[in-house]
Design a protein around this motif. Structure first.
Motif, short mmCIF file in Angstrom:
data_model
loop_
_atom_site.label_atom_id
_atom_site.label_comp_id
_atom_site.label_asym_id
_atom_site.label_seq_id
_atom_site.Cartn_x
_atom_site.Cartn_y
_atom_site.Cartn_z
N TYR A 1 0.24 -4.40 4.91
CA TYR A 1 -0.03 -5.43 3.92
C TYR A 1 0.31 -6.82 4.42
O TYR A 1 -0.29 -7.82 4.00
CB TYR A 1 0.69 -5.13 2.59
N GLY B 1 0.80 -1.22 0.00
CA GLY B 1 0.00 0.00 0.00
C GLY B 1 0.83 1.27 0.00
O GLY B 1 2.05 1.25 0.20
N LYS B 2 0.16 2.37 -0.20
CA LYS B 2 0.82 3.68 -0.26
C LYS B 2 0.44 4.55 0.94
O LYS B 2 0.54 5.77 0.89
CB LYS B 2 0.45 4.40 -1.54
N SER B 3 0.03 3.91 2.02
CA SER B 3 -0.42 4.64 3.20
C SER B 3 0.65 5.59 3.71
O SER B 3 1.82 5.23 3.84
CB SER B 3 -0.79 3.66 4.32
N GLN B 4 0.24 6.81 4.00
CA GLN B 4 1.15 7.80 4.59
C GLN B 4 0.95 7.89 6.10
O GLN B 4 1.75 8.53 6.80
CB GLN B 4 0.90 9.17 3.95
N GLN C 1 -7.99 -1.16 -0.86
CA GLN C 1 -7.53 0.23 -0.95
C GLN C 1 -6.82 0.52 -2.27
O GLN C 1 -6.97 1.61 -2.83
CB GLN C 1 -6.59 0.55 0.21
N GLU C 2 -6.05 -0.45 -2.76
CA GLU C 2 -5.12 -0.18 -3.86
C GLU C 2 -5.63 -0.53 -5.25
O GLU C 2 -5.12 0.01 -6.23
CB GLU C 2 -3.80 -0.92 -3.61
N ASN D 1 3.00 2.52 8.63
CA ASN D 1 3.93 1.80 7.78
C ASN D 1 3.21 0.82 6.87
O ASN D 1 2.53 -0.09 7.35
CB ASN D 1 4.94 1.05 8.65
N PRO D 2 3.33 0.97 5.56
CA PRO D 2 2.59 0.10 4.62
C PRO D 2 3.05 -1.35 4.67
O PRO D 2 2.29 -2.25 4.31
CB PRO D 2 2.87 0.73 3.26
N TYR D 3 4.28 -1.61 5.12
CA TYR D 3 4.77 -2.99 5.19
C TYR D 3 4.09 -3.75 6.32
O TYR D 3 3.79 -4.94 6.19
CB TYR D 3 6.29 -3.01 5.36
N THR E 1 -5.71 -4.27 2.12
CA THR E 1 -4.78 -3.47 1.32
C THR E 1 -5.16 -3.50 -0.15
O THR E 1 -5.12 -2.47 -0.84
CB THR E 1 -3.34 -3.99 1.51
#
Length: 421
Positions: free
Chosen positions: A44, A33-36, A54-55, A39-41, A51
């Motif tokens: 997912y 993911g591109k979550s700001q 969302q993506e 942490n996307p790691y 995820t």
């Protein structure tokens, strides 16, 4: 007789074809993911279906515009608003508002079941993502509709579990190393939780699960339990040179694909690498220099003592390179495992994701006292804790070496281990 043999061969072919269709695909690229916000790691690894929602634009649109899911989002947002007004110092009150209830999980099950068609976006995500990713391998033989439902149930259980442990203080599977960082007597903690609710609810949330998922991720952040993201992205960082070497390696020239070194953490905060870790590295280095395998996998996270800053895998890699003079591109770091079951599971995950031959044996090199355990009761412990056997044990070659056959079922996400899912 010939007809019988032909028939048997035909059904064997059909069975093998079905198994291949339902198994994970090494060419599949996981979507991160591109979550700001968080942490996307970490996201997912624990909540892969969420995820994907969302993506993947078409899937996101289908969920976001569905009236049933819109109402559920509104209900969850209202629950959060009520909690902020009424929960005060009651930690469980906040947690209950943010977790998914059994009724809510069932509601999503029913809606997904209704929306699913093999030829629409829900069928496509099951076929093109859930199956080939391997993240829901325990359900790979179910029809696509049931696979989708089971994936949702698993993700919902995973975020509920994170909230229970890191908000409510429920004991995790390994309390000495994975417990909540706050005392139940901490007067500030309810305020932190209230802020966590406020930060993760509001009109900017468009998907029914986002308030709850972000609240769970926020709980991990509050507790500084971000171990699942250590050294990520590894494919462009600590393991980049090894991956480049993998692509050029002719594995037919070696008896084993890897030499796995399970970590052994120290029990004091000032020791970087335990004596046990050093010995294990030396044992593995002997096998590497014999040419039995092209790679050494060092496995172990930031585990002992509680909230240590030292990573077993990183310290073992450093020792192998600087002291034992093993080339860096021959060492694969696996810095997330928190116990022996996931030393093996996570090693096999990297073997799969990095394109190694899964039909080839691996070798475990470790100290004498652990070989009987690894070759004996560990597989039953894996079955009990993970729900499957991540490997099949091979021959015990010596007091310090035992073979293993990797199983791609290791890609299955573990919903009740948010520090190493």
């Amino acid at each position: 007789m010939r007809i019988l043999v032909t028939t048997l061969l035909f059904w064997l072919f059909i069975f093998q074809t079905k198994a291949q269709q339902n198994s994970a695909d090494q060419s599949y690229q996981l979507i991160i993911g591109k979550s700001q916000l968080y942490n996307p790691y970490i996201q997912y690894k624990s909540y892969y279906l969420l995820t994907l929602i969302q993506e993947l634009p078409d899937l996101r649109k289908a969920i976001a515009e569905d009236q049933v899911f819109q109402k559920l989002l509104k209900d969850k947002s209202n629950n959060a608003a009520t909690a902020l007004k009424t929960c005060a110092q009651n930690i469980s009150c906040y947690a209950d508002a943010m977790k998914f209830s059994e009724a809510e999980i069932l509601l999503v099950n029913e809606r997904l079941s209704t929306l699913y068609k093999e030829e629409n976006v829900f069928g496509e995500v099951a076929k093109n993502h859930l199956l080939p990713s391997g993240c829901y391998g325990l359900f790979q033989d179910l029809p696509g509709q049931q696979l989708l439902i089971k994936a949702w149930e698993q993700d919902a259980k995973a975020l509920n579990y994170a909230i229970e442990v890191y908000i409510e203080g429920k004991k995790p599977n390994y309390p000495k190393i994975d417990s909540i960082a706050f005392s139940s007597k901490d007067k500030e903690f309810p305020t932190f939780i209230s802020s966590n609710v406020s930060l993760n609810t509001g009109p900017d949330k468009k998907l029914f699960f986002e308030p709850s998922m972000n609240f769970a991720l926020g709980a991990l952040k509050l507790n500084n339990r971000l171990e699942a993201a250590d050294y990520e992205p590894m494919n462009t960082g600590v393991n980049q040179s090894a991956i480049a070497k993998i692509k050029k390696t002719n594995f037919k020239n070696y008896k084993y694909s890897v030499i796995l070194v399970p970590g052994a953490g120290p029990e004091d905060r000032d020791t970087e690498l335990s004596a046990g870790g050093m010995i294990r590295c030396r044992i593995a280095a002997i096998q590497y220099h014999k040419g039995v395998a092209p790679f050494i996998v060092v496995s172990g996270g930031r585990v002992h003592p509680y909230k240590t800053k030292y990573s077993e895998a990183y310290e073992m890699k450093k020792f192998l390179v600087s002291t034992l003079h093993i080339p860096e591109n021959s060492i694969i770091m696996e810095p997330h495992a928190r116990h022996t079951t996931t030393n093996l599971r996570n090693c096999i995950r990297l073997m799969f994701r990095y394109g190694m031959p899964m039909e080839k044996l691996g070798l475990i090199s470790t100290i004498k006292s652990t070989i009987p355990y690894i070759s004996g009761i560990l597989s039953d412990r894996c079955k009990k804790e993970l729900g499957y056997y991540p490997y099949k044990i091979g021959q015990t070659l010596s007091d310090t070496e035992v073979e293993f056959y990797p199983n791609s079922m290791s890609l299955q996400i573990d919903f009740d281990e948010p520090l190493d899912p």
